[in-house]
Design a protein around this motif. Structure first.
Motif, short mmCIF file in Angstrom:
data_model
loop_
_atom_site.label_atom_id
_atom_site.label_comp_id
_atom_site.label_asym_id
_atom_site.label_seq_id
_atom_site.Cartn_x
_atom_site.Cartn_y
_atom_site.Cartn_z
N LEU A 1 -60.92 -59.24 -80.71
CA LEU A 1 -61.90 -58.66 -81.59
C LEU A 1 -62.01 -59.76 -82.85
CD1 LEU A 1 -63.88 -56.77 -82.35
CD2 LEU A 1 -62.24 -55.29 -83.09
N SER A 2 -60.74 -60.15 -83.09
CA SER A 2 -60.92 -61.07 -84.46
C SER A 2 -61.68 -62.42 -84.23
CB SER A 2 -59.45 -61.32 -84.75
OG SER A 2 -59.19 -62.25 -85.89
N GLU A 3 -61.34 -62.90 -82.84
CA GLU A 3 -62.18 -64.02 -82.45
C GLU A 3 -63.49 -63.70 -82.43
OE1 GLU A 3 -60.10 -65.51 -79.14
OE2 GLU A 3 -58.19 -65.96 -80.26
N GLU A 4 -63.80 -62.69 -82.00
CA GLU A 4 -65.21 -62.18 -81.74
C GLU A 4 -65.91 -62.08 -83.01
OE1 GLU A 4 -67.97 -58.43 -80.37
OE2 GLU A 4 -65.95 -58.60 -79.58
N ILE A 5 -65.21 -61.34 -83.86
CA ILE A 5 -65.74 -61.24 -85.26
C ILE A 5 -66.07 -62.61 -86.33
CG2 ILE A 5 -65.41 -60.25 -87.85
CD1 ILE A 5 -63.99 -57.90 -86.31
N ALA A 6 -64.87 -63.48 -85.90
CA ALA A 6 -64.92 -64.56 -86.70
C ALA A 6 -66.24 -65.62 -86.31
CB ALA A 6 -63.71 -65.35 -86.51
N LEU B 1 -67.79 -53.98 -89.30
CA LEU B 1 -67.53 -53.45 -90.97
C LEU B 1 -66.99 -52.26 -90.98
CD1 LEU B 1 -71.13 -54.70 -92.59
CD2 LEU B 1 -69.05 -55.75 -92.44
N SER B 2 -67.01 -51.41 -89.97
CA SER B 2 -66.30 -50.20 -89.95
C SER B 2 -64.82 -50.43 -89.96
CB SER B 2 -66.93 -49.22 -88.81
OG SER B 2 -65.78 -48.08 -88.95
N ILE B 3 -64.53 -51.23 -88.94
CA ILE B 3 -62.96 -51.51 -88.68
C ILE B 3 -62.54 -52.43 -89.80
CG2 ILE B 3 -63.31 -53.36 -87.05
CD1 ILE B 3 -60.98 -51.98 -85.59
N LEU B 4 -63.28 -53.33 -90.28
CA LEU B 4 -62.93 -54.07 -91.37
C LEU B 4 -62.43 -53.38 -92.66
CD1 LEU B 4 -64.52 -57.62 -91.19
CD2 LEU B 4 -62.31 -57.24 -90.98
N SER B 5 -63.62 -52.58 -92.90
CA SER B 5 -63.57 -51.68 -94.19
C SER B 5 -62.19 -50.74 -94.12
CB SER B 5 -64.59 -50.96 -94.24
OG SER B 5 -65.84 -51.72 -94.69
N ASN B 6 -61.84 -50.10 -92.96
CA ASN B 6 -60.86 -49.15 -92.68
C ASN B 6 -59.63 -50.35 -93.18
OD1 ASN B 6 -62.07 -47.23 -92.05
ND2 ASN B 6 -62.17 -47.12 -89.91
N GLN C 1 -53.38 -62.04 -93.78
CA GLN C 1 -54.39 -63.07 -94.11
C GLN C 1 -55.66 -63.14 -93.14
OE1 GLN C 1 -51.18 -65.97 -93.59
NE2 GLN C 1 -50.97 -66.33 -96.01
N GLU C 2 -55.40 -62.83 -92.15
CA GLU C 2 -56.49 -62.90 -90.95
C GLU C 2 -57.45 -61.81 -91.23
OE1 GLU C 2 -56.84 -62.04 -86.12
OE2 GLU C 2 -54.70 -62.64 -87.11
#
Length: 577
Positions: free
Chosen positions: A399-404, A420-425, A453-454
């Motif tokens: 998921l990190s690679e997908e978002i990036a 944005l939901s999961i990043l904000s959490n 850092q990620e």
């Protein structure tokens, strides 16, 4: 003493409210000031944090103050078709019909993109720094660094009514089609998702956003307010034409005098309306024709309406403050009315000419309000997922690679709701672990610095104004040098710092960190200072940036830090902002 003071205050109030009306014929009046520009003004001047900004022939932008002094002038890549103001005092330009660019408050063009279609109206700023642009059938959304977040084609749009923001942040897209003569609109989420179709109580001729929802003017003279309550779009109130006394559609001035008052004007009639309940608080007659307005707005002196023949100003009680009749022998293209009582005419002979109608007295303060930032959290996909020792990382590697990749490849559309939901959490939990949790308990994000850092990198590359406060507060508080360097790099990536919180935090960190600390950390602070100063462009930012960099020239810092800070200062000077 108190009674005497109250008596004097009462007399002063009476003198201010029971004033005699000021009436001026500009045919018999000399200009207060004139300014000659390097070409004709192309668009109505707009107001931002540095003054009034006008697009001028020769691909130039000019900023001037109320006294006519030119504050700055800068060239842009193409002749602007429209100029509008966005969040943080930024300027949005449409050039060559299809190109969108953002210009900082000091006139420096930061980026431009080709939308691929002819833009039909001024860009609409979103709540978190994103911006929406529309063509005949196209609607696109761009982030603060110019990457396209999504694009839709919606047929049969009524482009006579611009995109309008509802009180929950979603958009109204009016259509040409009707339902038994009643206007129809789509509700569009800020993430590019068409959600529902709604039908209004009549034919909508004009619409304006306000704090309570969307104010509506109907073609038959009725008015109303559409609002979102408990997730549903409803009509909050409607006044029919027998109640308004209007025989046709009206123009709307939202948030006049206060957030609770709106103004509707049709023909020679003006109504002050309580936006919350639709109650008429004042009714007045004007000699200005609302059907052919050249200017509408609220200044510190009151509500001002102007047509080609003249202008009038009214106070919050609906009383005439001043009236001006224009000189019919002087041609002009655009006009603005300022807080200090100047009427400023942009003539077609390269001249800006200004007349002061009324001296500023004890009326309101500046009417300029920079648009505030907020978020769309209530519209996110509420995952409720956060990282923990038991569950591990909430954002998987995949998921990190997908978002990036999404932030970089654009057109990620509705996926943003989940991201944005999961990043904000995660940012909430990360912030708590580093700022509030007991370090002795070894909270998850303190254990997993690489993952911290990620997440910070993903947040900083999101292209919206959502995580600035996290970065600023952590920069100021966390003493770990590795984290400070990481946060400074994230600050440079964000660059968009509308309140100056990150830059202030960088200054605090520089002046409260031992000079013998990591050179790379100070280099990262220099880079972040440069990127923020360049992007934001305001004089106060350059002053603070110079303070940060010149502080690193003090003898307690080593030669490498001196050289890097000096080189960064020179880079800022070369921006010529």
């Amino acid at each position: 003493m108190n009674r005497r003071f109250l008596f004097i205050a009462l007399i002063a109030y009476i003198n201010l409210t029971a004033f005699s009306q000021v009436k001026v014929n500009l045919s018999d009046t000399q200009p207060s000031w004139t300014t000659v520009l390097g070409g004709s003004v192309l668009t109505t001047p707009v107001r931002n944090s540095t003054g009034y900004v006008a697009a001028v022939e020769g691909k130039m932008l000019y900023a001037f103050n109320e006294e006519g002094s030119v504050i700055w002038k800068h060239s842009v890549s193409s002749k602007p078709d429209t100029v509008s103001v966005g969040k943080g005092g930024m300027l949005y330009l449409i050039t060559r019909g299809t190109r969108l660019s953002i210009v900082n408050p000091s006139g420096f063009e930061l980026w431009k993109v080709n939308t691929g279609f002819t833009v039909k109206e001024k860009p609409l700023p979103g709540r978190d720094g994103r911006v929406f642009v529309r063509g005949d059938i196209e609607i696109s959304c761009y982030g603060i660094k110019g990457s396209r977040r999504w694009h839709l084609n919606i047929a049969d749009q009524n482009t006579n009514i611009p995109l309008i923001e509802l009180n929950d942040g979603r958009l109204l897209v009016f259509l040409n089609k009707t339902n038994s003569g009643q206007s129809v609109a789509y509700i569009l989420s800020p993430f590019g998702q068409l959600e529902e179709e709604i039908v209004f109580a009549g034919t909508v001729a004009a619409a304006e956003s306000c704090g309570q929802g969307v104010l509506l003017s109907f073609s038959d003279g009725s008015i109303g307010l559409c609002t979102v309550k408990d997730g549903k779009t409803i009509s909050r109130w409607v006044l029919n034409k027998s109640e308004t006394g209007f025989s046709s559609s009206s123009v709307i001035v939202p948030a006049a005098f206060s957030d609770s008052i709106a103004v509707f004007a049709s023909g020679s009639k003006i109504l002050y309306i309580n936006q919350k309940n639709g109650a008429i608080t004042a009714s007045l007659s004007s000699s200005v024709n609302a059907a052919s307005l050249a200017f509408k707005g609220v200044t510190a002196q009151g509500l001002v309406l102007a047509d080609k023949a003249g202008a009038e100003c009214y106070n919050r009680l609906g009383e005439l403050v001043w009236q001006a009749r224009f000189n019919p022998s002087k041609a002009w293209e655009y006009l603005i009315v300022t807080d200090e009582g100047y009427i400023v005419f942009c003539r077609n002979d390269w001249v800006i000419e200004s007349y002061r109608i009324m001296q500023m007295t004890a009326v309101g303060a500046s009417s300029y309000r920079e648009q505030a930032f907020s978020h769309y959290r209530e519209l996110y996909s509420n995952t409720g997922i956060t990282s923990s020792d038991m569950l591990g990382r909430a954002v998987s590697k995949q998921l990190s690679e997908e978002i990036a990749a999404g932030w970089k490849t654009e057109d990620f559309g509705i996926k943003e709701k989940q991201w944005l939901s999961i990043l904000s959490n995660e940012m909430d939990t990360l912030y708590y672990d580093w700022m509030t949790a007991n370090p002795a308990q070894n909270p998850y994000f303190r254990q997993n610095v690489a993952y911290t850092q990620e997440i910070l990198r993903l947040a900083s590359e999101s292209g919206i104004c959502l995580y600035q406060n996290y970065i600023a507060n952590m920069l100021k508080t966390i003493n770990d040098q590795t984290m400070t360097m990481t946060l400074a790099k994230n600050a440079a990536s964000i660059a968009y710092d509308p309140k100056g919180d990150i830059l202030n935090a960088l200054a605090y960190k520089t002046m409260h960190t031992p000079p013998k600390s990591s050179d790379k950390m100070f280099f990262a602070i220099c880079d972040a200072t440069y990127e923020i100063c360049k992007f934001m462009g305001k004089p106060a930012f350059f002053k603070k940036g110079n303070e940060i960099l010149t502080y690193m020239l003090n003898p307690q810092f080593n030669k490498k830090v001196h050289a890097y800070a000096q080189a960064t200062l020179e880079k800022i000077m070369k921006l010529n902002i």
